[in-house]
Design a protein around this motif. Structure first.
Motif, short mmCIF file in Angstrom:
data_model
loop_
_atom_site.label_atom_id
_atom_site.label_comp_id
_atom_site.label_asym_id
_atom_site.label_seq_id
_atom_site.Cartn_x
_atom_site.Cartn_y
_atom_site.Cartn_z
N GLY A 28 14.55 130.32 41.49
CA GLY A 28 13.43 129.06 40.90
C GLY A 28 13.66 127.99 42.16
O GLY A 28 14.10 128.34 43.33
N ARG A 29 12.86 126.76 41.66
CA ARG A 29 13.11 125.80 42.61
C ARG A 29 13.04 124.33 42.07
O ARG A 29 12.97 124.47 40.82
CB ARG A 29 12.01 125.74 43.57
N PRO A 30 13.27 123.17 42.58
CA PRO A 30 13.40 122.09 41.68
C PRO A 30 12.27 121.62 41.26
O PRO A 30 11.12 122.00 41.53
CB PRO A 30 13.83 120.94 42.85
N ASN A 31 12.35 120.79 40.07
CA ASN A 31 11.01 120.03 39.53
C ASN A 31 10.95 118.65 40.35
O ASN A 31 11.66 118.12 40.81
CB ASN A 31 11.66 119.59 37.92
N SER A 32 9.68 118.88 40.83
CA SER A 32 9.14 117.71 41.89
C SER A 32 9.71 116.29 41.19
O SER A 32 10.40 115.48 41.98
CB SER A 32 7.90 118.00 42.19
N LEU A 33 9.17 115.92 40.13
CA LEU A 33 9.22 114.55 39.56
C LEU A 33 10.85 114.33 39.33
O LEU A 33 11.30 113.45 39.62
CB LEU A 33 8.39 114.40 38.13
N GLY A 137 16.62 119.76 29.64
CA GLY A 137 17.07 121.08 30.04
C GLY A 137 17.16 121.21 31.60
O GLY A 137 17.63 122.10 32.23
N LEU A 138 16.44 120.37 32.24
CA LEU A 138 16.40 120.21 33.82
C LEU A 138 17.96 119.85 34.08
O LEU A 138 18.58 118.84 33.17
CB LEU A 138 15.61 119.06 34.28
N GLY A 139 18.32 120.17 35.26
CA GLY A 139 19.84 119.92 35.67
C GLY A 139 20.07 120.42 37.02
O GLY A 139 19.18 121.05 37.77
N THR A 140 21.37 120.25 37.42
CA THR A 140 21.67 120.42 38.80
C THR A 140 23.09 121.16 38.73
O THR A 140 23.98 120.71 38.10
CB THR A 140 21.87 119.06 39.57
N ILE A 141 23.26 122.21 39.43
CA ILE A 141 24.50 122.91 39.77
C ILE A 141 24.86 122.70 41.08
O ILE A 141 24.11 123.10 41.79
CB ILE A 141 24.26 124.64 39.20
N GLN A 169 28.97 119.72 49.19
CA GLN A 169 28.80 120.57 48.05
C GLN A 169 27.46 121.02 47.85
O GLN A 169 26.49 120.13 47.45
CB GLN A 169 29.45 119.96 46.82
N PRO A 170 27.03 122.19 48.37
CA PRO A 170 25.50 122.50 48.34
C PRO A 170 24.96 122.65 46.80
O PRO A 170 26.18 122.74 45.81
CB PRO A 170 25.25 123.82 48.86
N ALA A 171 23.79 122.43 46.38
CA ALA A 171 23.45 122.45 45.02
C ALA A 171 22.18 122.94 44.81
O ALA A 171 20.96 122.87 45.52
CB ALA A 171 23.60 120.90 44.54
N PHE A 172 22.13 123.59 43.45
CA PHE A 172 20.63 123.73 42.91
C PHE A 172 20.30 122.57 42.07
O PHE A 172 20.81 122.47 41.07
CB PHE A 172 20.61 124.98 42.00
N ARG A 173 19.34 121.57 42.66
CA ARG A 173 19.11 120.63 42.46
C ARG A 173 17.89 120.33 41.17
O ARG A 173 16.66 121.07 41.63
CB ARG A 173 18.89 119.51 43.10
N SER A 174 17.94 119.83 40.21
CA SER A 174 16.87 119.32 39.43
C SER A 174 15.87 120.65 38.98
O SER A 174 14.97 120.80 38.87
CB SER A 174 15.97 118.68 39.98
N ILE A 175 16.72 121.65 38.48
CA ILE A 175 16.19 123.03 38.27
C ILE A 175 15.90 122.94 36.61
O ILE A 175 16.62 122.60 36.01
CB ILE A 175 17.04 124.06 38.63
N PRO A 176 14.81 123.65 36.26
CA PRO A 176 14.57 124.19 34.80
C PRO A 176 15.75 124.93 34.25
O PRO A 176 16.21 125.72 35.03
CB PRO A 176 13.09 124.70 34.71
N ASP A 177 15.93 124.91 32.93
CA ASP A 177 16.73 125.73 32.13
C ASP A 177 18.21 125.89 32.99
O ASP A 177 18.44 126.86 33.17
CB ASP A 177 16.15 127.21 32.05
N ALA A 178 18.92 124.82 33.26
CA ALA A 178 19.83 124.97 34.27
C ALA A 178 21.10 125.49 33.41
O ALA A 178 21.86 126.19 33.96
CB ALA A 178 20.18 123.25 34.53
#
Length: 212
Positions: A28-33, A137-141, A169-178
């Motif tokens: 996946g990728r971040p949600n732009s907004l 449902g958007l979130g950051t890991i 700390q690297p992160a998956f930012r602003s991803i759907p269905d986190a």
């Protein structure tokens, strides 16, 4: 853990083909907004220009008619709108150039618009992870690394946990269905290393995932 310049992708988001015993669980990728709001403080920037407009109107309201006073605030609103569009545009470019990947062995981040690189984070190098989930449902890991490996905060931003510079700390930012992605990570980490523990915190909703 490796850092590879991006030249050619045999598999989307990965610098090389996967070994026979490794497979992709999620991409996946971040949600732009949402990225614009989280990484670029879009809401605060918009609020700042609105506050400037209101202050300007109040300041001049006793020297002219209300209509004329309100017109004095328009340049600030226009400047705010242009700035917001710029931030959303930058966040959109960043989001579209990003691919986050979970496999059964590692988390990968292909990041960077101008200078692209791939971060490979084997589960054995991840001590803890935290997921912050919003009502949408958007979130950051975020991943807390163990060992001696150090990442550059500036080189990996905005794909990092904000303000954690000494130990990036690297992160998956602003991803759907986190929340679902966090569950995939926990299951894969359990299989690869040891049992992860999930505990609820607030964000609106925040889970703590430990792979020890």
């Amino acid at each position: 853990m490796s850092h590879d310049d991006f030249n050619f992708e045999p598999i989307r988001g990965l610098p090389e083909a996967l070994p026979a015993d490794e497979h992709i669980l999620w991409q996946g990728r971040p949600n732009s907004l949402r990225l614009a709001k989280d990484a670029w403080s879009l809401n605060w920037v918009v609020g700042y220009f609105i506050a400037l407009a209101v202050i300007r109107v109040i300041t001049v309201s006793d020297m002219m008619s209300l209509t004329s006073a309100m017109a004095q605030g328009i340049p600030f609103l226009v400047a705010g709108a242009l700035t917001a569009l710029l931030l959303v545009g930058v966040a959109t470019v960043q989001a579209r150039s990003t691919v986050y990947t979970l496999t059964n062995k590692r988390a990968c981040l292909r990041i960077g618009a101008a200078l692209t690189m791939t971060l490979n984070l084997p589960y054995v190098c991840i001590g803890n992870a935290q997921v912050a989930v919003r009502k949408s449902g958007l979130g950051t890991i975020t991943f807390e690394l163990i060992g001696e490996t150090r990442l550059s905060y500036l080189m990996t931003w905005p794909h990092v946990r904000p303000w954690h510079m000494s130990r990036t700390q690297p992160a998956f930012r602003s991803i759907p269905d986190a929340e679902r992605v966090a569950a995939l990570f926990a299951e894969a980490a359990e299989t690869r290393v040891s049992m992860p523990k999930v505990a609820q915190r607030d964000y609106t909703k925040t889970d703590s995932i430990a792979a020890e």
